[in-house]
Write a protein that holds these residues in place. Structure first.
Motif, PDB file in Angstrom:
ATOM      1  N   HIS A   1      17.635   5.953   8.421  1.00 51.84           N
ATOM      2  CA  HIS A   1      17.145   4.980   9.405  1.00 51.84           C
ATOM      3  C   HIS A   1      15.642   4.798   9.308  1.00 51.84           C
ATOM      4  O   HIS A   1      14.993   4.382  10.274  1.00 51.84           O
ATOM      5  N   SER A   2      15.107   5.087   8.146  1.00 54.24           N
ATOM      6  CA  SER A   2      13.671   4.929   7.931  1.00 54.24           C
ATOM      7  C   SER A   2      13.444   4.433   6.507  1.00 54.24           C
ATOM      8  O   SER A   2      14.234   3.662   5.977  1.00 54.24           O
ATOM      9  N   GLY A   3      12.359   4.878   5.892  1.00 56.51           N
ATOM     10  CA  GLY A   3      12.058   4.427   4.546  1.00 56.51           C
ATOM     11  C   GLY A   3      10.786   5.058   4.037  1.00 56.51           C
ATOM     12  O   GLY A   3      10.156   5.873   4.730  1.00 56.51           O
ATOM     13  N   PRO A   4      10.375   4.710   2.836  1.00 59.79           N
ATOM     14  CA  PRO A   4       9.179   5.303   2.240  1.00 59.79           C
ATOM     15  C   PRO A   4       7.910   4.766   2.896  1.00 59.79           C
ATOM     16  O   PRO A   4       7.949   3.778   3.638  1.00 59.79           O
ATOM     17  N   VAL A   5       6.790   5.419   2.583  1.00 55.58           N
ATOM     18  CA  VAL A   5       5.489   4.941   3.063  1.00 55.58           C
ATOM     19  C   VAL A   5       4.638   4.423   1.906  1.00 55.58           C
ATOM     20  O   VAL A   5       3.637   3.746   2.137  1.00 55.58           O
ATOM     21  N   GLN A   6       5.057   4.724   0.680  1.00 55.87           N
ATOM     22  CA  GLN A   6       4.311   4.251  -0.488  1.00 55.87           C
ATOM     23  C   GLN A   6       5.273   3.943  -1.621  1.00 55.87           C
ATOM     24  O   GLN A   6       6.240   4.678  -1.835  1.00 55.87           O
ATOM     25  N   ILE A   7       5.003   2.851  -2.341  1.00 56.90           N
ATOM     26  CA  ILE A   7       5.864   2.424  -3.439  1.00 56.90           C
ATOM     27  C   ILE A   7       5.004   2.010  -4.614  1.00 56.90           C
ATOM     28  O   ILE A   7       4.007   1.300  -4.444  1.00 56.90           O
ATOM     29  N   GLU A   8       5.406   2.445  -5.799  1.00 56.74           N
ATOM     30  CA  GLU A   8       4.805   1.968  -7.039  1.00 56.74           C
ATOM     31  C   GLU A   8       5.917   1.512  -7.960  1.00 56.74           C
ATOM     32  O   GLU A   8       6.985   2.125  -8.009  1.00 56.74           O
ATOM     33  N   GLY A   9       5.673   0.429  -8.698  1.00 62.35           N
ATOM     34  CA  GLY A   9       6.686  -0.057  -9.619  1.00 62.35           C
ATOM     35  C   GLY A   9       6.077  -0.661 -10.862  1.00 62.35           C
ATOM     36  O   GLY A   9       5.026  -1.305 -10.799  1.00 62.35           O
ATOM     37  N   THR A  10       6.715  -0.445 -11.974  1.00 62.57           N
ATOM     38  CA  THR A  10       6.310  -1.065 -13.234  1.00 62.57           C
ATOM     39  C   THR A  10       7.537  -1.679 -13.877  1.00 62.57           C
ATOM     40  O   THR A  10       8.654  -1.183 -13.730  1.00 62.57           O
ATOM     41  N   ALA A  11       7.323  -2.778 -14.596  1.00 62.87           N
ATOM     42  CA  ALA A  11       8.462  -3.451 -15.221  1.00 62.87           C
ATOM     43  C   ALA A  11       7.960  -4.428 -16.274  1.00 62.87           C
ATOM     44  O   ALA A  11       6.825  -4.919 -16.217  1.00 62.87           O
TER      45      ALA A  11
ATOM     46  N   ASN B   1      11.693  -3.597  -6.166  1.00 58.77           N
ATOM     47  CA  ASN B   1      11.586  -4.848  -6.917  1.00 58.77           C
ATOM     48  C   ASN B   1      10.283  -5.574  -6.592  1.00 58.77           C
ATOM     49  O   ASN B   1       9.650  -6.171  -7.474  1.00 58.77           O
ATOM     50  N   ILE B   2       9.873  -5.553  -5.326  1.00 59.22           N
ATOM     51  CA  ILE B   2       8.620  -6.210  -4.942  1.00 59.22           C
ATOM     52  C   ILE B   2       7.436  -5.535  -5.620  1.00 59.22           C
ATOM     53  O   ILE B   2       6.536  -6.201  -6.156  1.00 59.22           O
ATOM     54  N   ALA B   3       7.421  -4.200  -5.611  1.00 57.24           N
ATOM     55  CA  ALA B   3       6.328  -3.470  -6.255  1.00 57.24           C
ATOM     56  C   ALA B   3       6.285  -3.770  -7.750  1.00 57.24           C
ATOM     57  O   ALA B   3       5.194  -3.919  -8.338  1.00 57.24           O
ATOM     58  N   MET B   4       7.446  -3.859  -8.385  1.00 56.48           N
ATOM     59  CA  MET B   4       7.488  -4.181  -9.814  1.00 56.48           C
ATOM     60  C   MET B   4       6.916  -5.563 -10.077  1.00 56.48           C
ATOM     61  O   MET B   4       6.150  -5.769 -11.028  1.00 56.48           O
ATOM     62  N   ARG B   5       7.300  -6.518  -9.252  1.00 53.15           N
ATOM     63  CA  ARG B   5       6.889  -7.898  -9.504  1.00 53.15           C
ATOM     64  C   ARG B   5       5.415  -8.121  -9.173  1.00 53.15           C
ATOM     65  O   ARG B   5       4.764  -8.969  -9.783  1.00 53.15           O
ATOM     66  N   LEU B   6       4.880  -7.360  -8.234  1.00 55.48           N
ATOM     67  CA  LEU B   6       3.455  -7.450  -7.944  1.00 55.48           C
ATOM     68  C   LEU B   6       2.628  -6.570  -8.880  1.00 55.48           C
ATOM     69  O   LEU B   6       1.434  -6.805  -9.074  1.00 55.48           O
ATOM     70  N   GLY B   7       3.241  -5.526  -9.414  1.00 55.00           N
ATOM     71  CA  GLY B   7       2.574  -4.678 -10.389  1.00 55.00           C
ATOM     72  C   GLY B   7       1.473  -3.805  -9.831  1.00 55.00           C
ATOM     73  O   GLY B   7       0.513  -3.474 -10.545  1.00 55.00           O
ATOM     74  N   ARG B   8       1.611  -3.378  -8.569  1.00 56.18           N
ATOM     75  CA  ARG B   8       0.581  -2.518  -7.982  1.00 56.18           C
ATOM     76  C   ARG B   8       1.177  -1.645  -6.883  1.00 56.18           C
ATOM     77  O   ARG B   8       2.291  -1.878  -6.408  1.00 56.18           O
ATOM     78  N   LYS B   9       0.412  -0.634  -6.487  1.00 57.92           N
ATOM     79  CA  LYS B   9       0.846   0.296  -5.443  1.00 57.92           C
ATOM     80  C   LYS B   9       0.853  -0.415  -4.092  1.00 57.92           C
ATOM     81  O   LYS B   9      -0.054  -1.181  -3.765  1.00 57.92           O
TER      82      LYS B   9
ATOM     83  N   VAL C   1       1.380  -2.661   4.784  1.00 60.81           N
ATOM     84  CA  VAL C   1       0.163  -2.398   5.551  1.00 60.81           C
ATOM     85  C   VAL C   1      -0.990  -3.227   4.999  1.00 60.81           C
ATOM     86  O   VAL C   1      -1.376  -3.079   3.833  1.00 60.81           O
ATOM     87  N   ASP C   2      -1.517  -4.129   5.848  1.00 60.27           N
ATOM     88  CA  ASP C   2      -2.688  -4.939   5.490  1.00 60.27           C
ATOM     89  C   ASP C   2      -2.540  -5.604   4.127  1.00 60.27           C
ATOM     90  O   ASP C   2      -3.438  -5.567   3.285  1.00 60.27           O
ATOM     91  N   ASP C   3      -1.388  -6.235   3.916  1.00 57.87           N
ATOM     92  CA  ASP C   3      -1.125  -6.834   2.612  1.00 57.87           C
ATOM     93  C   ASP C   3      -0.319  -8.122   2.810  1.00 57.87           C
ATOM     94  O   ASP C   3       0.910  -8.126   2.743  1.00 57.87           O
ATOM     95  N   GLU C   4      -1.018  -9.224   3.043  1.00 60.80           N
ATOM     96  CA  GLU C   4      -0.344 -10.489   3.305  1.00 60.80           C
ATOM     97  C   GLU C   4       0.473 -10.961   2.109  1.00 60.80           C
ATOM     98  O   GLU C   4       1.568 -11.507   2.267  1.00 60.80           O
ATOM     99  N   GLU C   5      -0.053 -10.754   0.906  1.00 56.90           N
ATOM    100  CA  GLU C   5       0.670 -11.182  -0.290  1.00 56.90           C
ATOM    101  C   GLU C   5       2.014 -10.474  -0.393  1.00 56.90           C
ATOM    102  O   GLU C   5       3.052 -11.112  -0.635  1.00 56.90           O
ATOM    103  N   ALA C   6       2.022  -9.164  -0.203  1.00 58.63           N
ATOM    104  CA  ALA C   6       3.280  -8.416  -0.289  1.00 58.63           C
ATOM    105  C   ALA C   6       4.233  -8.811   0.825  1.00 58.63           C
ATOM    106  O   ALA C   6       5.455  -8.927   0.607  1.00 58.63           O
TER     107      ALA C   6
END
Length: 435
Positions: A259-269, A395-403, A414-419
């Motif tokens: 019933h929760s989730g992560p606080v940080q995500i990184e993705g590469t693709a 998938n969002i982290a992969m497509r944006l390519g950043r933490k 958090v403080d990320d309008e683009e994401a």
């Protein structure tokens, strides 16, 4: 006064008498009460492969009286399979308008799940909906609102929760058999590569416009529809939401984060750039961190499955095995099924099952148990929204390519309008999602 089916069942369950009492199946319209021996009437939406699988399992508990599919050939085949008497509809909304249908199964592609599920709940039906629950995170929020408002019983098709091997692994982790959990590693497998594909006219028996629904209207390419829809981001999320809806759900369940989730995500693709070809990532990797320090890592190569690692041991589980020293130790230190704690409404009369087709028997059985008792199914919409959100976040982290930093309480970056713009998608006019 007319008592609705949900009100009656909720009241009966609350009395806790254990006596079988006749109950009313209704969508709010005035209908005659049915005898306790009369079977629920089922409408099945989306009948290709998995849709037909879940319809068959549902038919063990009720009668398929209506079928909806935008491909008439598939609808005709399904009608014949279920005795030739079910009515056929091209538009699922016509099926939902019937007051005599009590339960709906949804086996349509991912981009239709939210609309169909919400419409079914608001039509007074209980619903078994295939995974992944959503195409976007914001769709999940809207689903939760609709289910809460209507009181519908909804089971999501993440049947690995009803597979004895996956259930045992999660119970062992939660009961401390590997010590303090530190890391979960998941392998999902590679996405399919393909294209360019030919643009053709859709077959006469296939309503391409209605199949696309809320997604952008594009020329027909055979590979965009049916099974291969999952390799296009317009309709799905590749392996991250296909296998991920299963394995990341098991990870969250075992972690106690359902019933929760992560606080940080990184993705590469890496992404293909083939015109009229599949567009999901060709290579991908995602890493998550939770507020308790546990790491979750998703890879596309290796042995498919889920590995839980603690400071006192580890457990590996997939659709063929559950292994590790804590599993071996069950011979001397058993964990009885009656002591399982991850789900509070088990029907212990159901034998344990493992493997897709067998586990779905119990998963569907759990759904119909809850249709009667009005309890929460084992794959409820709240936990499944959270699980598939983790897939979407990757998938969002992969497509944006950043933490990315994620607040699981408010479900925003958090403080990320683009994401945050990736939390929803524009929907085609005429297919808007009612809030």
């Amino acid at each position: 006064m007319t008592t609705t089916r949900r009100e009656f069942l909720r009241t009966s369950a609350a009395l806790g008498t254990g006596i079988l009492i006749p109950y009313t199946f209704t969508t709010g319209a005035e209908t005659k009460p049915r005898s306790p021996n009369e079977r629920p009437r089922i409408g099945s939406i989306g009948m290709r492969y998995q849709g037909s699988v879940i319809a068959r399992k549902a038919a063990e508990h009720g009668d398929i009286v209506a079928i909806a599919d935008v491909d008439r050939e598939i609808a005709d085949k399904a009608q014949a399979e279920f005795g030739g008497k079910a009515d056929i509809y091209e538009n699922y909304r016509d099926l939902l308008s019937r007051d005599d249908i009590d339960v709906v199964t949804i086996g349509a592609p991912d981009h239709w799940h939210a609309s169909m599920l919400i419409d079914a709940c608001r039509a007074g039906k209980d619903v078994y909906c295939e995974k992944p629950l959503t195409l976007t995170i914001d769709e999940g929020k809207t689903i939760l609102k609709a289910v809460k408002e209507t009181g519908a019983v909804v089971q999501v098709g993440t049947w690995q929760r009803s597979d004895s091997r996956f259930r045992l692994a999660c119970e062992l982790v939660q009961q401390g058999r590997i010590g303090k959990l530190q890391r979960v590693s998941i392998v999902l497998g590679k996405n399919v590569v393909g294209g360019p594909f030919a643009v053709t006219e859709p077959p006469a028996h296939f309503n391409w416009d209605l199949w696309q629904g809320p997604t952008p209207d594009v020329p027909y390419i055979k590979e965009r529809s049916h099974y291969t829809f999952r390799w296009w981001y317009e309709y799905s999320g590749g392996q991250m939401t296909d296998w991920g809806a299963h394995h990341l759900d098991i990870a969250q369940w075992g972690m106690g984060q359902q019933h929760s989730g992560p606080v940080q995500i990184e993705g590469t693709a890496d992404f293909p750039h083939t015109e009229n070809g599949y567009n999901v990532a060709t290579n991908y990797h995602a890493a998550y961190r939770y507020d308790d320090g546990v790491e979750l890592v998703v890879a596309d190569n290796g042995r498919n499955g889920v590995m839980f690692e603690g400071d006192e041991g580890r457990i590996f589980v997939n659709r063929g095995t559950v292994s590790g020293k804590p599993v071996e130790d069950l011979k001397t230190k058993p964990l009885n099924r009656g002591d399982f704690a991850l789900y509070g409404h088990d029907n212990l009369d159901r034998p344990e099952r493992a493997g897709k087709l067998d586990a779905i028997i119990n998963h569907m059985g759990n759904f119909f148990d809850c249709v009667v008792t009005r309890e929460t199914p084992i794959s409820d919409v709240a936990s499944q929204h959270r699980s598939v959100s983790v897939c979407h976040l990757g998938n969002i982290a992969m497509r944006l390519g950043r933490k990315l930093q994620w607040d699981p309480q408010v479900e925003l970056f958090v403080d990320d309008e683009e994401a945050n713009r990736w939390l929803s998608r524009d929907r085609r006019a005429g297919f808007e999602l009612d809030a």
